[in-house]
Design a protein around this motif. Structure first.
Motif, short mmCIF file in Angstrom:
data_model
loop_
_atom_site.label_atom_id
_atom_site.label_comp_id
_atom_site.label_asym_id
_atom_site.label_seq_id
_atom_site.Cartn_x
_atom_site.Cartn_y
_atom_site.Cartn_z
N THR A 143 0.94 -0.85 -0.05
CA THR A 143 -0.40 -0.01 0.01
C THR A 143 1.10 1.69 -0.03
O THR A 143 2.15 1.32 0.21
N ARG A 192 4.35 5.65 2.80
CA ARG A 192 3.81 6.85 3.35
C ARG A 192 4.14 7.89 2.81
O ARG A 192 5.54 8.03 3.68
N TRP A 208 5.54 -1.65 2.62
CA TRP A 208 4.47 -0.24 2.49
C TRP A 208 5.02 1.12 2.35
O TRP A 208 5.85 0.82 2.82
N VAL A 232 -7.68 1.82 2.87
CA VAL A 232 -6.48 1.08 3.83
C VAL A 232 -6.29 2.46 4.76
O VAL A 232 -5.81 3.57 4.27
N GLY A 233 -5.94 2.48 6.05
CA GLY A 233 -5.76 3.71 6.40
C GLY A 233 -4.32 4.24 6.75
O GLY A 233 -3.73 3.30 6.71
N TRP A 292 -2.47 4.91 8.55
CA TRP A 292 -1.58 4.34 9.74
C TRP A 292 -1.25 3.15 9.42
O TRP A 292 -0.61 2.00 11.04
N ASP A 293 -2.40 2.32 9.02
CA ASP A 293 -2.30 0.89 8.80
C ASP A 293 -0.95 -0.30 8.01
O ASP A 293 -0.84 0.62 6.93
N ARG A 294 -0.42 -0.56 9.38
CA ARG A 294 1.05 -1.04 7.90
C ARG A 294 0.55 -2.74 8.63
O ARG A 294 -0.31 -3.51 9.14
N PRO A 295 1.50 -3.77 7.39
CA PRO A 295 1.53 -4.98 8.01
C PRO A 295 1.93 -4.96 9.10
O PRO A 295 2.62 -4.58 9.52
#
Length: 187
Positions: free
Chosen positions: A41, A131, A129, A180-181, A183-186
């Motif tokens: 993401t 951001r 991931w 997916v938020g 702050w959502d992390r795998p």
């Protein structure tokens, strides 16, 4: 979180930096999608109400590295500093945004402020991931200054016209509607 060998993490960062240089030279960032896991993401925030989120390698290729980078040919994103945490499998990079267009005094147009990317390493030389953050106000001011000076590329003008037509793929308003938020992390 999984620990990774320092040399592997450093190797990934070097691959990433070279892929960025290649993308800048080609004016096409889409090939960089191969450096993401299939389920990665990639997102960023545009303020209190809007988030951009690409889910999966193909959305990253088409939306984040394709649509969102359209019109930025000739721009450079040099990384000024990179921090690697091999114990957590994370990397943070601080970058600049520089246009090739110049002002009458010869200085390049640049988005002021600090831009950056926070990555999680997924192994096998791929990110799982990412951001980003950047100063939206300074980016808007730079684009307005370039518009006033009539130095925007045709690609950037086309991109701006497209964005004026309404929400584009990958944008979520309100923020809570994103798949997916931020702050959502795998795991």
């Amino acid at each position: 979180m999984t620990a990774y060998p320092r040399a592997e993490m450093e190797g990934m960062v070097e691959r990433w930096l070279q892929a960025n240089r290649d993308a800048e030279a080609a004016g096409d960032w889409r090939p960089m999608a191969e450096l993401y896991t299939p389920d990665a993401t990639y997102g960023w925030n545009y303020g209190p109400e809007t988030t951009f989120m690409a889910v999966g390698r193909e959305e990253i290729r088409e939306l984040a590295l394709g649509n969102e980078m359209a019109g930025l040919d000739g721009w450079e994103y040099p990384y000024e500093e990179i921090l690697i945490d091999e114990a957590k499998g994370q990397v943070v990079g601080f970058w600049r945004q520089l246009a090739t267009a110049t002002r009458p005094d010869g200085s390049r147009y640049e988005v002021q402020g600090i831009g950056g990317s926070w990555f999680r390493y997924g192994g096998d030389h791929m990110w799982s991931w990412q951001r980003d953050w950047f100063d939206f106000g300074n980016a808007a001011a730079c684009y307005l200054e370039m518009m006033s000076a009539d130095v925007l590329s045709d690609g950037m003008k086309a991109r701006m016209e497209t964005s004026m037509k309404g929400p584009q793929p990958g944008y979520y308003h309100p923020v809570a509607t994103a798949p997916v938020g931020l702050w959502d992390r795998p795991a």
